[in-house]
Design a protein around this motif. Structure first.
Motif, PDB file in Angstrom:
ATOM      1  N   ILE A 165      -2.288  -7.472   0.268  1.00  0.00           N
ATOM      2  CA  ILE A 165      -2.219  -6.384   1.258  1.00  0.00           C
ATOM      3  C   ILE A 165      -2.270  -5.032   0.546  1.00  0.00           C
ATOM      4  O   ILE A 165      -3.033  -4.142   0.938  1.00  0.00           O
ATOM      5  CB  ILE A 165      -0.938  -6.497   2.102  1.00  0.00           C
ATOM      6  N   HIS A 166      -1.473  -4.890  -0.508  1.00  0.00           N
ATOM      7  CA  HIS A 166      -1.421  -3.598  -1.188  1.00  0.00           C
ATOM      8  C   HIS A 166      -2.637  -3.354  -2.081  1.00  0.00           C
ATOM      9  O   HIS A 166      -2.904  -2.214  -2.444  1.00  0.00           O
ATOM     10  CB  HIS A 166      -0.108  -3.462  -1.953  1.00  0.00           C
ATOM     11  N   ALA A 167      -3.383  -4.399  -2.393  1.00  0.00           N
ATOM     12  CA  ALA A 167      -4.621  -4.220  -3.150  1.00  0.00           C
ATOM     13  C   ALA A 167      -5.773  -3.794  -2.239  1.00  0.00           C
ATOM     14  O   ALA A 167      -6.690  -3.113  -2.668  1.00  0.00           O
ATOM     15  CB  ALA A 167      -4.989  -5.517  -3.868  1.00  0.00           C
ATOM     16  N   VAL A 168      -5.708  -4.167  -0.976  1.00  0.00           N
ATOM     17  CA  VAL A 168      -6.836  -3.934  -0.062  1.00  0.00           C
ATOM     18  C   VAL A 168      -6.659  -2.694   0.808  1.00  0.00           C
ATOM     19  O   VAL A 168      -7.646  -2.076   1.193  1.00  0.00           O
ATOM     20  CB  VAL A 168      -7.026  -5.150   0.878  1.00  0.00           C
ATOM     21  N   PHE A 169      -5.427  -2.335   1.108  1.00  0.00           N
ATOM     22  CA  PHE A 169      -5.174  -1.214   2.019  1.00  0.00           C
ATOM     23  C   PHE A 169      -4.376  -0.117   1.324  1.00  0.00           C
ATOM     24  O   PHE A 169      -3.499  -0.391   0.507  1.00  0.00           O
ATOM     25  CB  PHE A 169      -4.362  -1.673   3.239  1.00  0.00           C
ATOM     26  N   THR A 170      -4.653   1.115   1.700  1.00  0.00           N
ATOM     27  CA  THR A 170      -3.810   2.224   1.263  1.00  0.00           C
ATOM     28  C   THR A 170      -2.560   2.248   2.149  1.00  0.00           C
ATOM     29  O   THR A 170      -2.550   1.661   3.243  1.00  0.00           O
ATOM     30  CB  THR A 170      -4.535   3.574   1.401  1.00  0.00           C
ATOM     31  N   ASN A 171      -1.542   2.946   1.705  1.00  0.00           N
ATOM     32  CA  ASN A 171      -0.350   3.084   2.537  1.00  0.00           C
ATOM     33  C   ASN A 171      -0.681   3.779   3.852  1.00  0.00           C
ATOM     34  O   ASN A 171      -0.129   3.440   4.893  1.00  0.00           O
ATOM     35  CB  ASN A 171       0.754   3.841   1.799  1.00  0.00           C
ATOM     36  N   ALA A 172      -1.590   4.750   3.819  1.00  0.00           N
ATOM     37  CA  ALA A 172      -1.988   5.441   5.046  1.00  0.00           C
ATOM     38  C   ALA A 172      -2.645   4.470   6.022  1.00  0.00           C
ATOM     39  O   ALA A 172      -2.365   4.499   7.222  1.00  0.00           O
ATOM     40  CB  ALA A 172      -2.923   6.597   4.727  1.00  0.00           C
ATOM     41  N   GLU A 173      -3.527   3.605   5.526  1.00  0.00           N
ATOM     42  CA  GLU A 173      -4.168   2.615   6.398  1.00  0.00           C
ATOM     43  C   GLU A 173      -3.140   1.651   6.979  1.00  0.00           C
ATOM     44  O   GLU A 173      -3.199   1.313   8.169  1.00  0.00           O
ATOM     45  CB  GLU A 173      -5.224   1.816   5.627  1.00  0.00           C
ATOM     46  N   LEU A 174      -2.218   1.208   6.153  1.00  0.00           N
ATOM     47  CA  LEU A 174      -1.180   0.299   6.642  1.00  0.00           C
ATOM     48  C   LEU A 174      -0.357   0.961   7.737  1.00  0.00           C
ATOM     49  O   LEU A 174      -0.106   0.361   8.790  1.00  0.00           O
ATOM     50  CB  LEU A 174      -0.272  -0.137   5.493  1.00  0.00           C
ATOM     51  N   ARG A 175       0.033   2.177   7.506  1.00  0.00           N
ATOM     52  CA  ARG A 175       0.859   2.908   8.468  1.00  0.00           C
ATOM     53  C   ARG A 175       0.114   3.164   9.771  1.00  0.00           C
ATOM     54  O   ARG A 175       0.660   3.016  10.854  1.00  0.00           O
ATOM     55  CB  ARG A 175       1.315   4.219   7.824  1.00  0.00           C
ATOM     56  N   GLU A 176      -1.165   3.527   9.678  1.00  0.00           N
ATOM     57  CA  GLU A 176      -1.922   3.942  10.854  1.00  0.00           C
ATOM     58  C   GLU A 176      -2.541   2.798  11.639  1.00  0.00           C
ATOM     59  O   GLU A 176      -2.632   2.864  12.865  1.00  0.00           O
ATOM     60  CB  GLU A 176      -3.019   4.922  10.436  1.00  0.00           C
ATOM     61  N   SER A 177      -2.994   1.738  10.948  1.00  0.00           N
ATOM     62  CA  SER A 177      -3.766   0.701  11.645  1.00  0.00           C
ATOM     63  C   SER A 177      -3.253  -0.716  11.474  1.00  0.00           C
ATOM     64  O   SER A 177      -3.652  -1.600  12.227  1.00  0.00           O
ATOM     65  CB  SER A 177      -5.215   0.732  11.154  1.00  0.00           C
TER      66      SER A 177
END
Length: 92
Positions: free
Chosen positions: A49-61
């Motif tokens: 999860i943390h390799a594929v998404f930024t924290n911003a992407e995780l938070r927003e989507s």
């Protein structure tokens, strides 16, 4: 008691939990840890999860386990990980 990864659905048996980091708590809203709901993930899923998404992407989507399960970027990974018993993988 065995632990089930909430993302891939694999069961991690007690005898494989000798490493306290093999099952990890994932905050669904990074950088909002105090208020963030959490899910329990096996180490490979958490790392992926943390390799594929930024924290911003995780938070927003991707701030629910359902959104993560449905994410196109994780579909091939989830198909692969469900067929293995690996608890340590290399992520890029």
């Amino acid at each position: 008691m065995p632990t089930t990864c909430e993302l891939c659905g694999r069961v991690v048996p007690d005898e494989r939990i000798d490493d306290p980091r093999v099952v990890q708590e994932h905050h669904l809203r990074p950088e909002e840890r105090a208020d963030s709901p959490t899910v329990m993930l096996c180490r490979p899923c958490h790392d992926q999860i943390h390799a594929v998404f930024t924290n911003a992407e995780l938070r927003e989507s991707y701030d629910t386990i359902e959104a993560l399960r449905d994410a196109d970027r994780l579909s091939e990974y989830l198909e692969w990980i469900r067929g293995t018993d690996k608890l340590d993988i290399k992520t890029e």
